[in-house]
Design a protein around this motif. Structure first.
Motif, short mmCIF file in Angstrom:
data_model
loop_
_atom_site.label_atom_id
_atom_site.label_comp_id
_atom_site.label_asym_id
_atom_site.label_seq_id
_atom_site.Cartn_x
_atom_site.Cartn_y
_atom_site.Cartn_z
N GLN A 62 63.07 12.11 -26.07
CA GLN A 62 64.28 12.95 -26.19
C GLN A 62 64.81 12.80 -27.12
O GLN A 62 65.43 13.89 -27.82
CB GLN A 62 64.86 12.95 -24.69
N HIS A 289 64.97 18.63 -22.91
CA HIS A 289 63.72 18.27 -23.30
C HIS A 289 62.67 18.30 -22.17
O HIS A 289 62.99 17.52 -21.37
CB HIS A 289 63.72 17.22 -24.34
N GLU A 291 59.41 16.62 -20.85
CA GLU A 291 58.93 15.21 -20.70
C GLU A 291 57.39 15.26 -21.37
O GLU A 291 56.45 16.10 -21.01
CB GLU A 291 58.56 14.64 -19.36
#
Length: 298
Positions: A62, A289, A291
């Motif tokens: 991230q 974001h 994963e």
């Protein structure tokens, strides 16, 4: 009044006890919530007891531009006592050398999708002698020389993950070098994952003959491998083999965004201030974001 003496204040717990408790929290909670509870908790989270295990795998996906600084800070906080390290997508040989310099107690190392060359691994492998588990999946720049150096220096290694992205190996011919390096230098392996690797049947048989303690072998997506099930049951009754046929639906691999250059100010005196900036951004919900990462091992 007598009952009050039996009540233990949380802010008076000793640092090692707090460290054991805080390890049950997520990394995000450790760096954004705990420091703001009270002064003693803030001091505890800066100490080595909270960082025996450093797992910033998802976080490093991230925030790739901040990985170098964060990792250096956490390793320093551990005072060299960290036993586990998980980080994705390292692009800095200097940072890998920094990890090696402080790896005296390290047992589990996960460097998925990191860019490290054979020459760098050969240079620092001796510092990882305490490793028992290593994950170098999708590390495309390293090869058999690196694996050989790891095997020769990490005598206690019992687990290795060397999975590849299916699109990286699609359409390529099999190669034997990496399998040979594993077979000849890692005889104590019990767990070996090589999904979507460019293995052939000969290479797998060499590994099986040289790694008698092997209990799990992941060959999913290794399309050049053909093994007789009856032969495996007779010769290796304790061995569990996955693949080559993929029978689950967890092969939803995402591309990793490698556009970040990972730069950050190198002034060591500003580590905590930089962390505070990240903490504020976390609280503000900065950056949603998806994963990424390799599916969980079976």
């Amino acid at each position: 009044m007598e009952g009050e003496s039996d009540i233990r204040r949380w802010d008076e717990l000793i640092p090692d006890a707090l460290g054991l408790i805080f390890r049950n929290l997520s990394f995000r909670e450790m760096i954004t919530v705990i420091p703001r509870v009270c002064k003693s908790w803030g001091e505890a989270v800066k100490g080595p007891y909270c960082w025996q295990e450093i797992d910033i795998g998802e976080w490093s996906d991230q925030w790739p531009e901040h990985v170098d600084r964060m990792l250096q800070m956490l390793i320093r906080r551990s005072c060299g006592s960290f036993r586990k390290l998980c980080v994705f997508g390292l692009h800095n040989d200097k940072l890998l050398s920094f990890i090696a310099e402080h790896a005296g107690s390290l047992q589990t190392l996960q460097l998925v999708r990191s860019e490290m060359s054979d020459s760098v691994v050969e240079e620092i492998a001796g510092r990882f002698s305490t490793l028992t588990f290593l994950d170098v999946s999708c590390c495309n720049k390293m090869g058999s020389r690196a694996l050989e150096a790891i095997g020769k220096n990490c005598k206690s290694l019992v687990g290795l993950c060397r999975n590849m992205h299916p699109l990286t190996t699609a359409g390529k011919p099999p190669q034997e070098e990496e399998a040979h390096a594993i077979a000849t230098t890692m005889p104590r392996l019990k767990h070996l994952e090589m999904a979507y690797h460019l293995l052939c049947t000969k290479s797998v048989l060499e590994i099986l003959s040289c790694c008698p303690e092997l209990e799990l072998l992941d060959l999913r997506g290794c399309w050049h491998v053909e093994l007789n099930e009856k032969f495996l049951k007779e010769k290796f009754p304790k061995l569990r083999v996955l693949g080559p046929v993929v029978v689950d639906d967890r092969e939803d691999y995402a591309y990793y965004d490698e556009s970040s250059d990972g730069t950050w100010d190198d002034d060591d005196d500003d580590d905590e201030g930089s962390l505070e900036e990240l903490e504020v951004r976390f609280y503000e919900g900065f950056g949603e974001h998806p994963e990424y990462g390799w599916p969980t091992s079976p």
